[in-house]
Write an enzyme that holds these catalytic residues in place. Sequence first.
Site, PDB file in Angstrom:
ATOM      1  N   GLY A 164       0.824  -1.209   0.000  1.00 57.11           N
ATOM      2  CA  GLY A 164       0.000   0.000   0.000  1.00 57.11           C
ATOM      3  C   GLY A 164       0.853   1.253   0.000  1.00 57.11           C
ATOM      4  O   GLY A 164       0.515   2.250  -0.642  1.00 57.11           O
TER       5      GLY A 164
ATOM      6  N   GLU B 160      -1.559   5.257   5.967  1.00 55.35           N
ATOM      7  CA  GLU B 160      -0.732   4.070   5.679  1.00 55.35           C
ATOM      8  C   GLU B 160       0.656   4.188   6.324  1.00 55.35           C
ATOM      9  O   GLU B 160       1.656   3.735   5.783  1.00 55.35           O
ATOM     10  CB  GLU B 160      -0.689   3.790   4.178  1.00 55.35           C
ATOM     11  CG  GLU B 160      -2.105   3.501   3.665  1.00 55.35           C
ATOM     12  CD  GLU B 160      -2.192   2.814   2.342  1.00 55.35           C
ATOM     13  OE1 GLU B 160      -1.251   2.102   1.981  1.00 55.35           O
ATOM     14  OE2 GLU B 160      -3.220   2.990   1.671  1.00 55.35           O
TER      15      GLU B 160
ATOM     16  N   THR C  64       2.518   7.118   9.224  1.00 53.28           N
ATOM     17  CA  THR C  64       3.012   8.498   9.193  1.00 53.28           C
ATOM     18  C   THR C  64       4.486   8.537   8.762  1.00 53.28           C
ATOM     19  O   THR C  64       5.171   7.509   8.748  1.00 53.28           O
ATOM     20  CB  THR C  64       2.926   9.112  10.608  1.00 53.28           C
ATOM     21  OG1 THR C  64       3.734   8.298  11.475  1.00 53.28           O
ATOM     22  CG2 THR C  64       1.505   9.153  11.133  1.00 53.28           C
TER      23      THR C  64
HETATM   24  N1  CAA Z   1       6.043  -7.686   6.801  1.00 57.70           N
HETATM   25  C1  CAA Z   1       5.824  -8.852   7.463  1.00 57.70           C
HETATM   26  N2  CAA Z   1       5.902  -8.965   8.817  1.00 57.70           N
HETATM   27  C2  CAA Z   1       6.202  -7.851   9.498  1.00 57.70           C
HETATM   28  C3  CAA Z   1       6.445  -6.611   8.889  1.00 57.70           C
HETATM   29  C4  CAA Z   1       6.355  -6.549   7.471  1.00 57.70           C
HETATM   30  N3  CAA Z   1       6.565  -5.409   6.811  1.00 57.70           N
HETATM   31  N4  CAA Z   1       6.720  -5.686   9.839  1.00 57.70           N
HETATM   32  C5  CAA Z   1       6.670  -6.319  11.016  1.00 57.70           C
HETATM   33  N5  CAA Z   1       6.368  -7.629  10.812  1.00 57.70           N
HETATM   34  C6  CAA Z   1       6.252  -8.677  11.839  1.00 57.70           C
HETATM   35  C7  CAA Z   1       7.537  -8.747  12.681  1.00 57.70           C
HETATM   36  O1  CAA Z   1       8.471  -9.633  12.068  1.00 57.70           O
HETATM   37  C8  CAA Z   1       7.027  -9.288  13.996  1.00 57.70           C
HETATM   38  O2  CAA Z   1       6.903 -10.697  13.915  1.00 57.70           O
HETATM   39  P1  CAA Z   1       6.972 -11.633  15.238  1.00 57.70           P
HETATM   40  O3  CAA Z   1       5.662 -11.524  15.911  1.00 57.70           O
HETATM   41  O4  CAA Z   1       7.217 -12.998  14.675  1.00 57.70           O
HETATM   42  O5  CAA Z   1       8.098 -11.123  16.088  1.00 57.70           O
HETATM   43  C9  CAA Z   1       5.636  -8.698  14.095  1.00 57.70           C
HETATM   44  O6  CAA Z   1       5.227  -8.310  12.755  1.00 57.70           O
HETATM   45  C10 CAA Z   1       5.567  -7.469  14.979  1.00 57.70           C
HETATM   46  O7  CAA Z   1       6.505  -6.534  14.483  1.00 57.70           O
HETATM   47  P2  CAA Z   1       7.081  -5.349  15.372  1.00 57.70           P
HETATM   48  O8  CAA Z   1       7.553  -5.936  16.669  1.00 57.70           O
HETATM   49  O9  CAA Z   1       8.026  -4.574  14.527  1.00 57.70           O
HETATM   50  O10 CAA Z   1       5.745  -4.526  15.657  1.00 57.70           O
HETATM   51  P3  CAA Z   1       5.531  -3.140  16.399  1.00 57.70           P
HETATM   52  O11 CAA Z   1       4.397  -3.293  17.340  1.00 57.70           O
HETATM   53  O12 CAA Z   1       6.826  -2.606  16.910  1.00 57.70           O
HETATM   54  O13 CAA Z   1       4.963  -2.197  15.204  1.00 57.70           O
HETATM   55  C11 CAA Z   1       5.125  -0.676  13.393  1.00 57.70           C
HETATM   56  C12 CAA Z   1       5.679  -1.932  14.088  1.00 57.70           C
HETATM   57  C13 CAA Z   1       6.018  -0.470  12.191  1.00 57.70           C
HETATM   58  C14 CAA Z   1       5.143   0.541  14.269  1.00 57.70           C
HETATM   59  C15 CAA Z   1       3.671  -0.979  12.925  1.00 57.70           C
HETATM   60  O14 CAA Z   1       2.781  -1.060  14.027  1.00 57.70           O
HETATM   61  C16 CAA Z   1       3.130   0.033  11.934  1.00 57.70           C
HETATM   62  O15 CAA Z   1       3.420  -0.048  10.730  1.00 57.70           O
HETATM   63  N6  CAA Z   1       2.313   1.002  12.396  1.00 57.70           N
HETATM   64  C17 CAA Z   1       1.621   1.915  11.509  1.00 57.70           C
HETATM   65  C18 CAA Z   1       0.287   1.371  11.114  1.00 57.70           C
HETATM   66  C19 CAA Z   1      -0.260   2.015   9.879  1.00 57.70           C
HETATM   67  O16 CAA Z   1       0.418   2.211   8.899  1.00 57.70           O
HETATM   68  N7  CAA Z   1      -1.561   2.302   9.916  1.00 57.70           N
HETATM   69  C20 CAA Z   1      -2.264   2.824   8.795  1.00 57.70           C
HETATM   70  C21 CAA Z   1      -3.499   1.987   8.572  1.00 57.70           C
HETATM   71  S1  CAA Z   1      -4.255   2.005   6.995  1.00 57.70           S
HETATM   72  C22 CAA Z   1      -4.863   3.559   6.730  1.00 57.70           C
HETATM   73  O17 CAA Z   1      -4.133   4.474   6.839  1.00 57.70           O
HETATM   74  C23 CAA Z   1      -6.300   3.796   6.395  1.00 57.70           C
HETATM   75  C24 CAA Z   1      -6.733   3.351   5.056  1.00 57.70           C
HETATM   76  O18 CAA Z   1      -7.903   3.042   4.864  1.00 57.70           O
HETATM   77  C25 CAA Z   1      -5.793   3.318   3.952  1.00 57.70           C
END
Ligand code: CAA
Length: 389
Positions: free
Chosen positions: A246, A371, A373
Amino acid sequence: MAQDELFSLTEEHRMIRQAARDFAQKEIAPIAAEFDETGDFPQATIKKMGEMGFMGIEIPEAYGGAGMDTLAYVLALEEICKVDASHGTIMSVNNSLYGYALLMFGTEEQKQRYLPPVASGECVGAYSLTEPMSGSDAGTMRSRAERVGDEYVINGRKSWVTSGPVARYILLFTMTDASKAHRGISAFIVDADLPGFGRGKKEPKLGIRASATSEIVFEDYRLPAANRLGEEGDGFKIAMAVLDAGRIGIAAQSLGIAEAAFEASVEYAREREAFGQKIGQFQGVGFKLADMKTRIEAARLLVYNAALAKQRSKQSGGRFTLEASMAKLFASETANFVADEAVQIHGGMGYSKELPVERYFRDARITEIYEGTSEIQRLVIARNITGLK
Ligand code: CAA
């Protein structure tokens, strides 16, 4: 164009770019300002975009899509967003969040049933991760799905759902086992026509006003277990992997907005006169244009590079997280920089609704927020560089 050679664009790539450019000029340009003003959802043009193949560019023809690659998707989306970012948002969520998720994680039966209506534009797809108290920290959601026999009963409230007021099918992330934190999240393909599904109020927004956004509400909503995407507990990883795709879409959208604002500025700088010369002859304006163009071309390299990285991942199975986040970060900041400078170059006219420049300025703002910040992109990039958390 030099980039066409650099990225080895095929005849097919050039054709879809031209088709999107022509469609945007003919069908979207005449209505963009009006739909921005009213905030109405542009149902008719979205349906036509489906007929043109723009709503499922990477979805194979067997599932009703155009069967093209990520670069084709990015090129088409950029052209649509150059004319109207609202149409681009709807197209982007349909293609690279909903469509990509089903393609990557769906069963054969799920793909056959839930891809064709969305790829054809017959109905719109959405993606729902965020909740009122869970935004950037996406693993902390409160909504719940409880397994009862061969169904799930879902309760809770999701927010900021792009196309929420209109979508028929929604990819939902919700907690099936809260004791496991992010590993207790599962993904579901929700049908909005089933009882227990409700739509909250439409958000009044600063920009991308014709792309409808709302809360969605589940009250004892019963969904067959066959609608779960992936295994129980896989939801967070699916959500993150899909956001990688995305984010390339939002990067392409940002590029389109930036180009529109830039081209309007060049035209204005060539025509508008002050103090006895064209304003483009003043170094103050010329330097702005130079910086705008340079950042746009750098953003383009990152965006197309991310598209190619995603394409390669189809063979290698590897991730393209870093490329996607760098493209989204830089392109969205570029869109905001360029749109801001465009307003400045246009002076009072940049602030007036008589020209689309003020719309580009308002539309650009969301690209640094949704998607993920800019702060979240920097966090993802830093973690990828260091391997530390
Ligand atoms: N691909 C696959 N797996 C992934 C990954 C990726 N890109 N990123 C993380 N993971 C996995 C990790 O390997 C980890 O796996 P395990 O459980 O096996 O350890 C798990 O996911 C958790 O990862 P983190 O420990 O890194 O997770 P975190 O809690 O620290 O969060 C973050 C990471 C990057 C902050 C994430 O929460 C994030 O991207 N937040 C932003 C959310 C977002 O973008 N929201 C927008 C929603 S959509 C929207 O805007 C509206 C719409 O309608 C379009």
